[in-house]
Each structure stands twice: as structure tokens, then as C-alpha cells.
Motif scaffolding. Structure first.
Motif, PDB file in Angstrom:
ATOM      1  N   ASN A  37       0.904  -1.175   0.091  1.00 27.34           N
ATOM      2  CA  ASN A  37       0.007  -0.048   0.039  1.00 27.34           C
ATOM      3  C   ASN A  37       0.892   1.338  -0.228  1.00 27.34           C
ATOM      4  O   ASN A  37       0.538   2.293  -0.502  1.00 27.34           O
ATOM      5  CB  ASN A  37      -0.993  -0.141   1.255  1.00 27.34           C
ATOM      6  CG  ASN A  37      -1.992  -0.988   1.068  1.00 27.34           C
ATOM      7  OD1 ASN A  37      -2.556  -1.418   0.179  1.00 27.34           O
ATOM      8  ND2 ASN A  37      -2.564  -1.624   2.055  1.00 27.34           N
ATOM      9  N   VAL A  52      -5.291  -8.832  -7.173  1.00 25.87           N
ATOM     10  CA  VAL A  52      -6.106  -7.599  -7.426  1.00 25.87           C
ATOM     11  C   VAL A  52      -5.728  -6.249  -6.776  1.00 25.87           C
ATOM     12  O   VAL A  52      -5.849  -5.222  -7.370  1.00 25.87           O
ATOM     13  CB  VAL A  52      -7.427  -7.999  -7.047  1.00 25.87           C
ATOM     14  CG1 VAL A  52      -8.487  -7.027  -7.398  1.00 25.87           C
ATOM     15  CG2 VAL A  52      -7.867  -9.337  -7.867  1.00 25.87           C
ATOM     16  N   SER A  53      -5.162  -6.203  -5.675  1.00 27.52           N
ATOM     17  CA  SER A  53      -4.798  -4.918  -4.745  1.00 27.52           C
ATOM     18  C   SER A  53      -3.837  -4.204  -5.643  1.00 27.52           C
ATOM     19  O   SER A  53      -4.103  -3.051  -5.550  1.00 27.52           O
ATOM     20  CB  SER A  53      -4.229  -5.330  -3.625  1.00 27.52           C
ATOM     21  OG  SER A  53      -3.098  -6.094  -3.913  1.00 27.52           O
ATOM     22  N   LYS A  66      -6.121  -1.662  -8.668  1.00 24.84           N
ATOM     23  CA  LYS A  66      -6.917  -0.461  -8.189  1.00 24.84           C
ATOM     24  C   LYS A  66      -6.373   0.761  -8.924  1.00 24.84           C
ATOM     25  O   LYS A  66      -7.302   1.497  -8.927  1.00 24.84           O
ATOM     26  CB  LYS A  66      -7.163  -0.480  -6.618  1.00 24.84           C
ATOM     27  CG  LYS A  66      -7.620  -1.693  -6.025  1.00 24.84           C
ATOM     28  CD  LYS A  66      -7.681  -1.678  -4.553  1.00 24.84           C
ATOM     29  CE  LYS A  66      -8.400  -2.761  -3.864  1.00 24.84           C
ATOM     30  NZ  LYS A  66      -8.156  -2.687  -2.506  1.00 24.84           N
ATOM     31  N   THR A 110     -13.050  -1.124 -15.879  1.00 23.38           N
ATOM     32  CA  THR A 110     -12.327  -0.645 -14.637  1.00 23.38           C
ATOM     33  C   THR A 110     -12.599  -1.718 -13.425  1.00 23.38           C
ATOM     34  O   THR A 110     -13.315  -2.480 -13.586  1.00 23.38           O
ATOM     35  CB  THR A 110     -13.141   0.797 -14.320  1.00 23.38           C
ATOM     36  OG1 THR A 110     -14.418   0.698 -13.936  1.00 23.38           O
ATOM     37  CG2 THR A 110     -12.943   1.544 -15.419  1.00 23.38           C
ATOM     38  N   HIS A 111     -12.078  -1.106 -12.238  1.00 21.84           N
ATOM     39  CA  HIS A 111     -12.173  -2.047 -11.106  1.00 21.84           C
ATOM     40  C   HIS A 111     -13.526  -2.155 -10.493  1.00 21.84           C
ATOM     41  O   HIS A 111     -14.210  -3.340 -10.296  1.00 21.84           O
ATOM     42  CB  HIS A 111     -11.259  -1.436  -9.825  1.00 21.84           C
ATOM     43  CG  HIS A 111     -11.459  -2.006  -8.631  1.00 21.84           C
ATOM     44  ND1 HIS A 111     -10.910  -3.276  -8.308  1.00 21.84           N
ATOM     45  CD2 HIS A 111     -12.084  -1.731  -7.511  1.00 21.84           C
ATOM     46  CE1 HIS A 111     -11.193  -3.751  -7.012  1.00 21.84           C
ATOM     47  NE2 HIS A 111     -12.116  -2.502  -6.338  1.00 21.84           N
ATOM     48  N   GLU A 112     -14.385  -1.032 -10.715  1.00 20.73           N
ATOM     49  CA  GLU A 112     -15.671  -1.116 -10.360  1.00 20.73           C
ATOM     50  C   GLU A 112     -16.500  -1.890 -11.254  1.00 20.73           C
ATOM     51  O   GLU A 112     -17.435  -2.402 -10.829  1.00 20.73           O
ATOM     52  CB  GLU A 112     -16.304   0.316  -9.951  1.00 20.73           C
ATOM     53  CG  GLU A 112     -15.701   1.006  -9.037  1.00 20.73           C
ATOM     54  CD  GLU A 112     -14.192   1.596  -9.255  1.00 20.73           C
ATOM     55  OE1 GLU A 112     -13.797   1.571 -10.331  1.00 20.73           O
ATOM     56  OE2 GLU A 112     -13.385   2.043  -8.233  1.00 20.73           O
ATOM     57  N   TYR A 125     -12.774 -11.929 -12.382  1.00 16.14           N
ATOM     58  CA  TYR A 125     -12.104 -10.791 -11.643  1.00 16.14           C
ATOM     59  C   TYR A 125     -12.580 -10.672 -10.229  1.00 16.14           C
ATOM     60  O   TYR A 125     -12.076 -10.652  -9.001  1.00 16.14           O
ATOM     61  CB  TYR A 125     -12.237  -9.338 -12.178  1.00 16.14           C
ATOM     62  CG  TYR A 125     -11.566  -8.291 -11.411  1.00 16.14           C
ATOM     63  CD1 TYR A 125     -10.096  -8.004 -11.653  1.00 16.14           C
ATOM     64  CD2 TYR A 125     -12.212  -7.290 -10.484  1.00 16.14           C
ATOM     65  CE1 TYR A 125      -9.633  -7.096 -11.168  1.00 16.14           C
ATOM     66  CE2 TYR A 125     -11.463  -6.345 -10.099  1.00 16.14           C
ATOM     67  CZ  TYR A 125     -10.197  -6.228 -10.434  1.00 16.14           C
ATOM     68  OH  TYR A 125      -9.493  -5.155  -9.724  1.00 16.14           O
ATOM     69  N   TYR A 159     -10.652 -11.197  -6.734  1.00 22.37           N
ATOM     70  CA  TYR A 159     -10.790 -10.097  -5.629  1.00 22.37           C
ATOM     71  C   TYR A 159     -11.275 -10.556  -4.062  1.00 22.37           C
ATOM     72  O   TYR A 159     -10.708 -10.388  -3.244  1.00 22.37           O
ATOM     73  CB  TYR A 159     -11.818  -8.959  -6.165  1.00 22.37           C
ATOM     74  CG  TYR A 159     -12.048  -7.952  -5.102  1.00 22.37           C
ATOM     75  CD1 TYR A 159     -10.989  -7.050  -5.029  1.00 22.37           C
ATOM     76  CD2 TYR A 159     -13.323  -7.781  -4.145  1.00 22.37           C
ATOM     77  CE1 TYR A 159     -11.123  -5.883  -4.109  1.00 22.37           C
ATOM     78  CE2 TYR A 159     -13.455  -6.801  -3.380  1.00 22.37           C
ATOM     79  CZ  TYR A 159     -12.369  -6.178  -3.282  1.00 22.37           C
ATOM     80  OH  TYR A 159     -12.582  -4.760  -2.396  1.00 22.37           O
ATOM     81  N   ASN A 197      -9.040 -11.169  -0.950  1.00 23.60           N
ATOM     82  CA  ASN A 197      -9.465 -10.574   0.251  1.00 23.60           C
ATOM     83  C   ASN A 197      -9.831 -11.501   1.643  1.00 23.60           C
ATOM     84  O   ASN A 197      -9.556 -11.101   2.732  1.00 23.60           O
ATOM     85  CB  ASN A 197     -10.949  -9.734   0.178  1.00 23.60           C
ATOM     86  CG  ASN A 197     -10.620  -8.388  -0.556  1.00 23.60           C
ATOM     87  OD1 ASN A 197      -9.535  -7.977  -0.591  1.00 23.60           O
ATOM     88  ND2 ASN A 197     -11.726  -7.641  -1.098  1.00 23.60           N
TER      89      ASN A 197
END
Length: 595
Positions: A525, A547-548, A551, A569-571, A580, A584, A588
């Protein structure tokens, strides 16, 4: 000799070394031949005048005669010593021309091979192992040098000495010459056969030495694994076995080598005996003198080493020819990554794949199938997929490690094959999945991509990659040496140094190939937050199975077995409830369990 013709360009380049070396060989041979004639004259002088000296016994003139006689002998002795010193001087000149020439050619050839290696594509290195590549630039070049140096030097000595000496010997006595020379062909043949056997056994020793070295290197490199599994005793047993094999081969070589010098001395002795026998017969007949016998014995000894070396040099030439053939195989390998139009321009960063399919030429594995996407200047693209999905192949194609055969890749609306390779790659920052750091300082590893880079720029790149504090915590800071392949750094530190090395050049296109796989979530991060600023104004390709990392990207594509199965896109990808989203949610859950 066909393969060795490649070296003619170097012989032409250093022709004055070769010409002067030949002249010096001839002059040194003159100073070998003349002393034998001085010995003959001195012995004849002694034989002829000793009787006169004895006849003058009791006469006052005897002492005067002895002084004159002794003075003449001293003059001959002084001339012989002078000839030996002059021969030594010119032999020094021979080595300073011919052997120096071989070293110069060795230097040029190694540089040529290394430069050629640099130009070869990645597929070449996938086909050939590192040991073989190293051997051709080290062992094979060394064998070629033995042909260019000792083999040529001793060959010239043999030819010029024979041309100069044989007529002199025949002018004195053809019978004695034939007797003296008769064992020499047998000597040369014997040396050739014995030396070939020595060479074959020496090669076996080299192979066992390589196996032994490889075993020891692996044992020490993997000492942590050996100790963890308590396999030290097993390792010692295996080492003892390899060492015994090496000892066995060495003893076999020693047995053959023990024949070498007795064989030489025996045949030289035979030649000397024949010379003395035939010479004695001629002396009895009154056609030759004692001085002639001594002269011929010296001539035989002069010819012995060049004839002996004939077998050795023949073996050197054979080995050099085999080695040069191996070198030529690589030198004749040309790169298929060439520029069509040699375009050099500052990149804006637009990347476009149009129906690209790619199969690795060395393995036949089809990595990409009909891939199409566009990344505009300053935008970012994340490529997500599992292992073997073709993610890294995309980065290899953008940096032109390989060229596509199906479809088209365009950068700034120009076909990628049209770009000058150096210009293209100099504007791409690449962080590979398999991080490689040179055995050098951290400072030099980060600044590796540029010839001249400021301290501030290196420090800023380290800060952006979130490795600055780690580096400053080392006793020597940026001058800390990272050891072989960066062994003194942790996996995460190596990856972050690699990221710093990529961004220090401020590239127009930045490619991160699973660059954050060895760092924890917190460090990831931190680096991602730094990358937000770094990515501004430059095109970025983020390749990852996490996946992180995706973003940050403006657009994401998901690869499965070389095919694009999802894009967005991610969203938008999370809303599709596809692969995907599955990745994700699984990642998580894994992170929550780890916490």
C-alpha cells in the motif's frame, strides 16, 4: 583449418607483429646454428693442436704455443656465450611479438563475442545454458589463443630451422644427416599420439572438475536447505564419490604423462647414438672430423624440440579448430530483433495491441491469442491473471525481447518494429518478476540504467520505492554491497530496489511485472501510494496476480490461457460477477485470514 579462417582478419590486423615475430625467429635460429659451427672449429682446433703441444714437450716454445692456443679457445668460448645471449634476446623479442599478438587477438575476440552476446535476443538465452555460453568466451577462446601464440611460434621455429639447418647438415655429410634425422619422424608421431591421449584424459578431468565445482557450489548455495533437512552426511558421501571420480581420472592421466618424457629422451638418445655411430665411421674413413660429430649432435638437439613440438602444436591446432567451430556457431547466430526504419523519437506513451498472437519460438508454447487493447499516453493498464496466463509475455513484447508474427503492436501509432531498439528501450522502465541485482553497491544498482545520475535522483527513486529508510538503516547506507544476486537483501527489499532502478530513469513507459509479489500488504500500500505520483504523466503497465495492485489502473484486463476474458475498470469488473470478482473476493478472504 576451415573454421580457423575466421581469425585471418585478426592476423591481418596484427600483421606487423606476425612479420616481426617471423624475422626474430629467423635471427634467433641463426644464433642457434652458428654456435654449433664454433664448437666444431674449437674441437678441431684442440684435436689438431694438442699433438703439436705434446710434440713441443721440454721445449721453451711450448708455453708460448699453449698461451696462443688457449687464447684461441677463449675467443671461441666468448663467441659461443655471446651467441647464446643474443639468441636469448631475440627469443624475448619473439615472445613480445607473437605471444603478445595472441593476447591482443584473445582480447579482441572476447570483446567481439561479448558484444555479439549483448545483441542476441532473449530466445537465444532460453535455448542455451549459461555454462555453455561462458565456456565459449573463456575456455574456447583460450584454446584458440594457444593456436595463435605457441602453435604459430613453434611452427615458425620448426619451419625456419629446418629450412636453414637441413641444407647445412647435408652440405657437411648426407649420410650423417640421414642417420641423425631418421628417429625424428617417429618422435613426432609418438608425441602426437601420446599428447592426444593426454588431451582426451585432460578433458575428462575438466568434466569431472566442473561436476565437482558445481556440486560444491550448489551445496554451499543451498546450505540452509541441507541443514534444515539434516542431510550433511549425505552431502559428504556424494562429495566423496565425486572426488573419487576426479582422483581416478587424475591418476589415469598421470600414468600417460609418465610415458611422455621417457619417450622423448629415449628417441633423442637413439638419434644421438646413431649420429655418434655414423660419425665415427666417417671419422675413421677420414671424411669427417671429431668436430663434425659434435656439431651434428648439437644440430640433432636443436631439431629435437621443434620436432617434438610438432605433435603438440598439431594437437593445439586441432583443439583450436574445434573451439573456433563452437565460437563460430554463436557468432553466426544473428538477432531476429532488428529495426525496420530505425526511428528515434521521444515517446508519448500510447500503446496499442491489434489482434496479437504469440508463440514462443524455443518452446512452441502459445502464450497470447488474439489480444487487442489500447493504452493512451499517461494512462495505466493492469493485466491480471493466474500463473501461465501470458501476462509477462505482454511486457516482453512491448520491450521487444521478442517480435510478434501475428497481429501488430504500435507505439504512438508507429509499428514497434520501426523503432530503433536502443531508443525504444531507453524510454521504458521495466521491473521484472524475477528480480536480479548485480553484485555491487545499492547506489550503483539503482543508478544502473543511466550513465550519469545525481545522488538526489537516486535518493528520490529510493524514497518513491519505499526502500530509502531500509537502505539508510544499513551501516554503509547506499554504499552497501548487495552481494551475489542481491543475497544480502530480503525479497521485498530487492524488489523495491528494482523498482527504484526502473523509475530513476524517469521513463515514458513504466512496466511492473508482478513487482510487488514479495512485499507485505502494508508495504504494498505504501509503494502503491508512491506509485500514484510516479505514474502521473507516463503510461504504466501493471502486471500482477494480485487484485490489490490493479486498483490504481485506469483500465484492467483479465487474461486466462492467453485470452482476454474480461475488460474494464475495477468497479465495473466487480459488478460483472466474473473471474475478476472471484479473484478479488478470494484474495480479500486470504488477507483477512492472514491478519
Amino acid at each position: 583449418m576451415k573454421e580457423l579462417k575466421y581469425l585471418n582478419k585478426y592476423l591481418l590486423k596484427y600483421k606487423w607483429h606476425l612479420i616481426l615475430g617471423t624475422v626474430f625467429v629467423i635471427i634467433s635460429n641463426v644464433f642457434q646454428i652458428v654456435p654449433a659451427q664454433l664448437v666444431r672449429s674449437a674441437l678441431d682446433l684442440v684435436v689438431e693442436n694438442i699433438r703439436v703441444h705434446k710434440a713441443l714437450n721440454g721445449v721453451s716454445a711450448q708455453n708460448t704455443f699453449f698461451e696462443v692456443f688457449a687464447h684461441g679457445i677463449l675467443i671461441y668460448a666468448g663467441l659461443i656465450v655471446l651467441m647464446a645471449l643474443l639468441r636469448g634476446l631475440f627469443l624475448y623479442f619473439v615472445r613480445q611479438t607473437l605471444i603478445v599478438m595472441s593476447r591482443l587477438v584473445e582480447y579482441d575476440l572476447k570483446n567481439e563475442i561479448y558484444e555479439h552476446y549483448q545483441a542476441l535476443p532473449l530466445s537465444f538465452y532460453r535455448r542455451n545454458n549459461t555454462g555453455d555460453i561462458m565456456n565459449r568466451i573463456s575456455e574456447d577462446v583460450s584454446r584458440v589463443r594457444m593456436y595463435l601464440g605457441p602453435a604459430i611460434m613453434y611452427g615458425l621455429q620448426l619451419v625456419t630451422l629446418f629450412v636453414m639447418l637441413i641444407p647445412v647438415m647435408f652440405s657437411i655429410s648426407s649420410t650423417l644427416t640421414w642417420y641423425a634425422l631418421s628417429p625424428l619422424p617417429l618422435l613426432s608421431l609418438s608425441i602426437f599420439l601420446v599428447n592426444n591421449k593426454i588431451e582426451r584424459r585432460s578433458e575428462q578431468i575438466q568434466k569431472h572438475q566442473s561436476k565437482l565445482s558445481t556440486f560444491v557450489q550448489e551445496a554451499f548455495s543451498g546450505i540452509r536447505v541441507l541443514k534444515s533437512f539434516n542431510r550433511e552426511n549425505e552431502s559428504i558421501k556424494n562429495f566423496t564419490k565425486e572426488s573419487d571420480d576426479y582422483k581416478h581420472q587424475s591418476l589415469k592421466l598421470t600414468k600417460v604423462q609418465s610415458l611422455f618424457y621417457p619417450l622423448i629422451m629415449g628417441l633423442i638418445g637413439l638419434s644421438t647414438l646413431l649420429t655418434v655411430y655414423a660419425g665415427s665411421v666417417e671419422v675413421i674413413k677420414g671424411t669427417l672430423t671429431f668436430g663434425n660429430i659434435a656439431e651434428f649432435i648439437i644440430y640433432v638437439n636443436l631439431l629435437t624440440w621443434p620436432v617434438t613440438s610438432l605433435g603438440w602444436t598439431t594437437s593445439l591446432v586441432q583443439r583450436a579448430e574445434a573451439s573456433q567451430k563452437r565460437i563460430n556457431e554463436f557468432l553466426n547466430t544473428s538477432s531476429n530483433i532488428v529495426s525496420q526504419k530505425n526511428v528515434e523519437r521521444e515517446l508519448q506513451g500510447k500503446i496499442e495491441f491489434k489482434k496479437v498472437a504469440f508463440t514462443y519460438p524455443d518452446t512452441g508454447i502459445k502464450a497470447l491469442k488474439d489480444i487487442s487493447f489500447t493504452v493512451n499516453p499517461g494512462e495505466s493498464l493492469a493485466i491480471i491473471g493466474t500463473t501461465g496466463s501470458g501476462k509477462s509475455t505482454v511486457s516482453n513484447l512491448i520491450s521487444r525481447m521478442y517480435d510478434v508474427r501475428e497481429g501488430e503492436i504500435r507505439i504512438d501509432d508507429v509499428a514497434i518494429q520501426d523503432y530503433n531498439l536502443t531508443s525504444l528501450r531507453s524510454q521504458i522502465g521495466y521491473v521484472p518478476q524475477d528480480v536480479f541485482l548485480f553484485s555491487d553497491t545499492i547506489h550503483n544498482n539503482i543508478g544502473f540504467a543511466l550513465d550519469d545520475v545525481s545522488e538526489d535522483r537516486i535518493h528520490q527513486a529510493a524514497k518513491d520505492a519505499d526502500v530509502y529508510d531500509n537502505i539508510m538503516a544499513f551501516p554503509n547506507g547506499f554504499t552497501t554491497r548487495v552481494g551475489e544476486r542481491g543475497i544480502t537483501l530480503s525479497g521485498g527489499q530487492k524488489q523495491r530496489v528494482s523498482i527504484a532502478r526502473a523509475i530513476v530513469r524517469e521513463p515514458k513507459i513504466l512496466m511492473l511485472d508482478d513487482a510487488l509479489s514479495a512485499v507485505d500488504t502494508k508495504t504494498e500500500n505504501t509503494i502503491l501510494n508512491s506509485l500514484k505520483r510516479i505514474m502521473v504523466g507516463r503510461t504504466t503497465i501493471i502486471i500482477s496476480h494480485r487484485v490489490s495492485s490493479a486498483k490504481l489502473a485506469n483500465k484492467i484486463i483479465v487474461l486466462v490461457d492467453g485470452n482476454v476474458v474480461e475488460e474494464g475498470t475495477h468497479e465495473s469488473l466487480l459488478e460483472k460477477n466474473g473471474m475478476y470478482r472471484d479473484l478479488y473476493e478470494k484474495q480479500n478472504q486470504t488477507e483477512e485470514v492472514a491478519e
